[in-house]
Motif scaffolding. Sequence first.
Motif, PDB file in Angstrom:
ATOM      1  N   TRP A  54       0.881  -1.165   0.000  1.00 51.85           N
ATOM      2  CA  TRP A  54       0.000   0.000   0.000  1.00 51.85           C
ATOM      3  C   TRP A  54       0.920   1.217   0.000  1.00 51.85           C
ATOM      4  O   TRP A  54       1.148   1.831   1.054  1.00 51.85           O
ATOM      5  CB  TRP A  54      -0.901   0.007   1.235  1.00 51.85           C
ATOM      6  N   PRO A  55       1.459   1.591  -1.151  1.00 55.86           N
ATOM      7  CA  PRO A  55       2.498   2.630  -1.216  1.00 55.86           C
ATOM      8  C   PRO A  55       2.074   3.984  -0.651  1.00 55.86           C
ATOM      9  O   PRO A  55       2.901   4.722  -0.131  1.00 55.86           O
ATOM     10  CB  PRO A  55       2.809   2.732  -2.719  1.00 55.86           C
ATOM     11  N   THR A  56       0.795   4.318  -0.771  1.00 52.52           N
ATOM     12  CA  THR A  56       0.332   5.606  -0.272  1.00 52.52           C
ATOM     13  C   THR A  56      -0.767   5.405   0.769  1.00 52.52           C
ATOM     14  O   THR A  56      -1.387   4.344   0.846  1.00 52.52           O
ATOM     15  CB  THR A  56      -0.232   6.483  -1.407  1.00 52.52           C
ATOM     16  N   ARG A  57      -1.001   6.453   1.541  1.00 50.32           N
ATOM     17  CA  ARG A  57      -2.070   6.395   2.536  1.00 50.32           C
ATOM     18  C   ARG A  57      -3.422   6.219   1.856  1.00 50.32           C
ATOM     19  O   ARG A  57      -4.322   5.560   2.388  1.00 50.32           O
ATOM     20  CB  ARG A  57      -2.055   7.680   3.375  1.00 50.32           C
ATOM     21  N   LEU A  58      -3.560   6.802   0.664  1.00 43.89           N
ATOM     22  CA  LEU A  58      -4.815   6.667  -0.061  1.00 43.89           C
ATOM     23  C   LEU A  58      -5.062   5.224  -0.487  1.00 43.89           C
ATOM     24  O   LEU A  58      -6.218   4.789  -0.569  1.00 43.89           O
ATOM     25  CB  LEU A  58      -4.812   7.587  -1.288  1.00 43.89           C
ATOM     26  N   ASP A  59      -3.999   4.461  -0.740  1.00 41.95           N
ATOM     27  CA  ASP A  59      -4.171   3.036  -1.043  1.00 41.95           C
ATOM     28  C   ASP A  59      -4.780   2.302   0.145  1.00 41.95           C
ATOM     29  O   ASP A  59      -5.672   1.464  -0.022  1.00 41.95           O
ATOM     30  CB  ASP A  59      -2.815   2.402  -1.400  1.00 41.95           C
ATOM     31  N   LEU A  60      -4.297   2.614   1.339  1.00 38.89           N
ATOM     32  CA  LEU A  60      -4.858   2.011   2.550  1.00 38.89           C
ATOM     33  C   LEU A  60      -6.325   2.398   2.728  1.00 38.89           C
ATOM     34  O   LEU A  60      -7.177   1.560   3.023  1.00 38.89           O
ATOM     35  CB  LEU A  60      -4.063   2.462   3.776  1.00 38.89           C
ATOM     36  N   ILE A  61      -6.603   3.681   2.545  1.00 39.41           N
ATOM     37  CA  ILE A  61      -7.962   4.168   2.741  1.00 39.41           C
ATOM     38  C   ILE A  61      -8.907   3.594   1.698  1.00 39.41           C
ATOM     39  O   ILE A  61     -10.053   3.239   2.008  1.00 39.41           O
ATOM     40  CB  ILE A  61      -7.972   5.711   2.720  1.00 39.41           C
ATOM     41  N   ARG A  62      -8.433   3.461   0.465  1.00 38.57           N
ATOM     42  CA  ARG A  62      -9.290   2.884  -0.577  1.00 38.57           C
ATOM     43  C   ARG A  62      -9.708   1.470  -0.212  1.00 38.57           C
ATOM     44  O   ARG A  62     -10.888   1.111  -0.319  1.00 38.57           O
ATOM     45  CB  ARG A  62      -8.556   2.868  -1.920  1.00 38.57           C
TER      46      ARG A  62
END
Length: 211
Positions: A71-79
């Motif tokens: 999950w390279p970005t925080r948005l990947d985690l949130i998605r």
Amino acid sequence: MFSICDRRLIEYTWFMGTDPDASVDPRVARTHRDVVRTAADLLMSGGWDTVTHAEVARRAGYSKATLYAHWPTRLDLIRDAVTQICDEARHPEPGGDLRTDLVTGLTDFAQDLTGRLARVLGGVIERSGTDPVVEELRRLLYDTGTRMLRTVLETHLDARDVDPVLALLAGGIFVRIAFEGLVATPELIEDLVVRALASVQLPAGSDGQAS
């Protein structure tokens, strides 16, 4: 049919170098489940700002390196967290009566806006227009929250009336809660349903009037 979370898990196994056509490695599945579940819990309890690689890694019991790798970005985690929240969402089943089902569905929608999804939706609205992924999540949350209402309307109304009536119903509740900061009372919900149904020609056999 695969859910969105299932598809994301397949993508994750590909990232790990695992053949997605083979059985998913239990360790991979466990890591994905633990991380996404933790991110989802943080998102619902504390909002977007609480979902960081460091905090999710600490709570889930994995290294930050593992999270950043997949999950390279925080948005990947949130998605993935929002996707899981939506996949797990449960709504009342329609009973067959148009007016009663709309009241039930709109009450359920109002509860979503004031319950555990409030922080999730608030974060999406705050960041609207900043990233295509945020727009994807906004649409996913709306479609999930209004699923029962749409099902009921599609069953009883002409197709051309479904979206306008859905907008009247959901919009009325959203304005009441998000902009006016007031409670969506049963009386308000009943009134919204009556007014929305009065705006369309109901097919024969669909009685939207109060009994």
